[in-house]
Motif scaffolding. Structure first.
Motif, PDB file in Angstrom:
ATOM      1  N   ALA A  65       0.837  -1.208   0.000  1.00 52.07           N
ATOM      2  CA  ALA A  65       0.000   0.000   0.000  1.00 52.07           C
ATOM      3  C   ALA A  65       0.867   1.251   0.000  1.00 52.07           C
ATOM      4  CB  ALA A  65      -0.932  -0.018   1.205  1.00 52.07           C
ATOM      5  N   VAL A  66       1.967   1.223   0.768  1.00 55.95           N
ATOM      6  CA  VAL A  66       2.891   2.361   0.782  1.00 55.95           C
ATOM      7  C   VAL A  66       3.558   2.521  -0.584  1.00 55.95           C
ATOM      8  CG1 VAL A  66       5.015   3.280   1.801  1.00 55.95           C
ATOM      9  CG2 VAL A  66       3.307   2.202   3.268  1.00 55.95           C
ATOM     10  N   GLU A  67       3.945   1.406  -1.196  1.00 52.59           N
ATOM     11  CA  GLU A  67       4.577   1.457  -2.518  1.00 52.59           C
ATOM     12  C   GLU A  67       3.636   2.052  -3.554  1.00 52.59           C
ATOM     13  OE1 GLU A  67       7.662  -2.339  -2.329  1.00 52.59           O
ATOM     14  OE2 GLU A  67       5.532  -2.700  -2.681  1.00 52.59           O
ATOM     15  N   ASP A  68       2.363   1.675  -3.497  1.00 53.54           N
ATOM     16  CA  ASP A  68       1.378   2.218  -4.436  1.00 53.54           C
ATOM     17  C   ASP A  68       1.219   3.727  -4.236  1.00 53.54           C
ATOM     18  OD1 ASP A  68       1.002  -0.311  -5.414  1.00 53.54           O
ATOM     19  OD2 ASP A  68      -0.841  -0.697  -4.290  1.00 53.54           O
ATOM     20  N   GLU A  69       1.175   4.153  -2.971  1.00 50.87           N
ATOM     21  CA  GLU A  69       1.045   5.581  -2.674  1.00 50.87           C
ATOM     22  C   GLU A  69       2.290   6.341  -3.129  1.00 50.87           C
ATOM     23  OE1 GLU A  69      -0.321   8.342   1.132  1.00 50.87           O
ATOM     24  OE2 GLU A  69      -0.167   6.165   1.325  1.00 50.87           O
ATOM     25  N   LEU A  70       3.450   5.721  -2.949  1.00 49.60           N
ATOM     26  CA  LEU A  70       4.698   6.353  -3.367  1.00 49.60           C
ATOM     27  C   LEU A  70       4.739   6.530  -4.882  1.00 49.60           C
ATOM     28  CD1 LEU A  70       7.505   7.410  -2.598  1.00 49.60           C
ATOM     29  CD2 LEU A  70       8.343   5.061  -2.717  1.00 49.60           C
ATOM     30  N   ALA A  71       4.257   5.537  -5.621  1.00 50.53           N
ATOM     31  CA  ALA A  71       4.217   5.645  -7.081  1.00 50.53           C
ATOM     32  C   ALA A  71       3.325   6.806  -7.510  1.00 50.53           C
ATOM     33  CB  ALA A  71       3.713   4.334  -7.684  1.00 50.53           C
ATOM     34  N   ARG A  72       2.210   6.977  -6.803  1.00 46.72           N
ATOM     35  CA  ARG A  72       1.318   8.102  -7.102  1.00 46.72           C
ATOM     36  C   ARG A  72       2.011   9.434  -6.820  1.00 46.72           C
ATOM     37  NH1 ARG A  72      -1.916  11.323  -4.299  1.00 46.72           N
ATOM     38  NH2 ARG A  72      -1.489  10.243  -2.333  1.00 46.72           N
ATOM     39  N   MET A  73       2.768   9.490  -5.714  1.00 49.53           N
ATOM     40  CA  MET A  73       3.486  10.707  -5.363  1.00 49.53           C
ATOM     41  C   MET A  73       4.566  11.028  -6.390  1.00 49.53           C
ATOM     42  SD  MET A  73       2.329  12.077  -2.563  1.00 49.53           S
ATOM     43  CE  MET A  73       3.736  13.013  -1.999  1.00 49.53           C
ATOM     44  N   ARG A  74       5.275  10.001  -6.852  1.00 54.21           N
ATOM     45  CA  ARG A  74       6.322  10.237  -7.857  1.00 54.21           C
ATOM     46  C   ARG A  74       5.723  10.822  -9.132  1.00 54.21           C
ATOM     47  NH1 ARG A  74       8.901   5.235  -6.129  1.00 54.21           N
ATOM     48  NH2 ARG A  74       7.726   4.154  -7.738  1.00 54.21           N
ATOM     49  N   GLU A  75       4.562  10.322  -9.533  1.00 54.21           N
ATOM     50  CA  GLU A  75       3.922  10.837 -10.737  1.00 54.21           C
ATOM     51  C   GLU A  75       3.465  12.276 -10.526  1.00 54.21           C
ATOM     52  OE1 GLU A  75       2.380  10.973 -14.610  1.00 54.21           O
ATOM     53  OE2 GLU A  75       3.886   9.716 -13.608  1.00 54.21           O
ATOM     54  N   LEU A  76       2.956  12.563  -9.333  1.00 51.09           N
ATOM     55  CA  LEU A  76       2.523  13.928  -9.027  1.00 51.09           C
ATOM     56  C   LEU A  76       3.689  14.904  -9.074  1.00 51.09           C
ATOM     57  CD1 LEU A  76       0.205  15.793  -7.995  1.00 51.09           C
ATOM     58  CD2 LEU A  76       0.897  15.179  -5.678  1.00 51.09           C
ATOM     59  N   VAL A  77       4.816  14.511  -8.486  1.00 46.95           N
ATOM     60  CA  VAL A  77       5.994  15.377  -8.472  1.00 46.95           C
ATOM     61  C   VAL A  77       6.563  15.524  -9.882  1.00 46.95           C
ATOM     62  CG1 VAL A  77       8.362  15.576  -7.637  1.00 46.95           C
ATOM     63  CG2 VAL A  77       6.549  14.897  -6.067  1.00 46.95           C
ATOM     64  N   ARG A  78       6.532  14.432 -10.652  1.00 43.99           N
ATOM     65  CA  ARG A  78       7.036  14.495 -12.031  1.00 43.99           C
ATOM     66  C   ARG A  78       6.235  15.511 -12.844  1.00 43.99           C
ATOM     67  NH1 ARG A  78       5.892  12.943 -16.937  1.00 43.99           N
ATOM     68  NH2 ARG A  78       3.930  11.978 -16.292  1.00 43.99           N
ATOM     69  N   LYS A  79       4.929  15.514 -12.695  1.00 44.63           N
ATOM     70  CA  LYS A  79       4.088  16.442 -13.443  1.00 44.63           C
ATOM     71  C   LYS A  79       4.284  17.881 -12.982  1.00 44.63           C
ATOM     72  CE  LYS A  79       0.404  13.182 -14.642  1.00 44.63           C
ATOM     73  NZ  LYS A  79      -1.023  12.820 -14.468  1.00 44.63           N
ATOM     74  N   SER A  80       4.509  18.066 -11.675  1.00 38.18           N
ATOM     75  CA  SER A  80       4.663  19.427 -11.155  1.00 38.18           C
ATOM     76  C   SER A  80       6.047  19.996 -11.427  1.00 38.18           C
ATOM     77  CB  SER A  80       4.417  19.433  -9.643  1.00 38.18           C
ATOM     78  OG  SER A  80       5.462  18.776  -8.950  1.00 38.18           O
TER      79      SER A  80
END
Length: 209
Positions: free
Chosen positions: A167-182
């Motif tokens: 669950a943490v890994e899935d959340e981290l992947a979402r965060m990486r995508e968010l930071v990549r876009k920003s």
């Protein structure tokens, strides 16, 4: 439910603190006020913060001096700091801010959406680090102290801990995508550190499986 992340707001002007609280009111976090650098350092003695929003221009101990004290303390040196100051500040303020250990630097009047987005991501990174530390601690306790002698190969413990880590890994992947876009470089270092910690913990699970 884990405690909500706390954000330290440091500014000598009441109206600025009120404005910051209003901007952050939609986020699931707890703002804590400090009216001076001295007040901020006292608050940091007993409370754990996810982020510090620190005004540069304050009477007495200014933002740079306050940040220097924060970074010298072992307990607080890793708390991210975002400096806030007026747009007509001295040209070297941004350089001095980063040199003092700030992860970011925003000038007033700043875009409320930008500030809210930055604070939100740092709060999420903080919460993820807390959850990851709890899972690692639980794993150590289960494998070294809580299981009775002859309990076997920990097969009853590992699946649940692995599920939580996934669950943490899935959340981290979402965060990486968010930071990549920003394209927000201020978030690159803490995100990289968290990714390394997750990778190491996953490797530990895989070795025990």
């Amino acid at each position: 439910m884990p405690d909500r992340a706390k954000i330290l707001l440091v500014d000598d002007r009441e109206e600025n603190l009120i404005a910051l609280e209003a901007i952050l009111s939609s986020l699931d976090l707890v703002p804590v006020r400090a009216r001076s650098g001295e007040e901020a350092l006292k608050a940091l003695l007993n409370t754990e913060f996810a982020l510090i929003l620190l005004d540069v221009r304050m009477p007495g101990m200014d933002g740079f001096e306050t940040a220097a004290h924060i970074k010298r303390r072992e307990r607080t040196r890793n708390i991210p700091i975002i400096f806030l100051t007026v747009v007509d500040s001295a040209p070297d303020y941004a350089f001095r801010g980063y040199a003092a250990g700030a992860v970011d630097y925003l000038t007033k009047p700043f875009d409320p959406w930008v500030l809210r987005a930055k604070v939100s991501v740092f709060a999420e990174l903080y919460n993820m680090n807390k959850r990851l530390a709890e899972q690692a601690s639980l794993l150590r306790e289960r494998l070294t102290g809580e299981l009775p002698p002859g309990a076997g190969d920990h097969a009853s413990v590992l699946p649940e801990l692995s599920r939580r880590l996934t669950a943490v890994e899935d959340e981290l992947a979402r965060m990486r995508e968010l930071v990549r876009k920003s394209q927000d470089q201020a978030l690159a270092a803490p995100l990289s550190d968290l990714t390394d910690r997750v990778t190491h913990l996953r490797a530990g699970f895989d070795a025990l499986s």
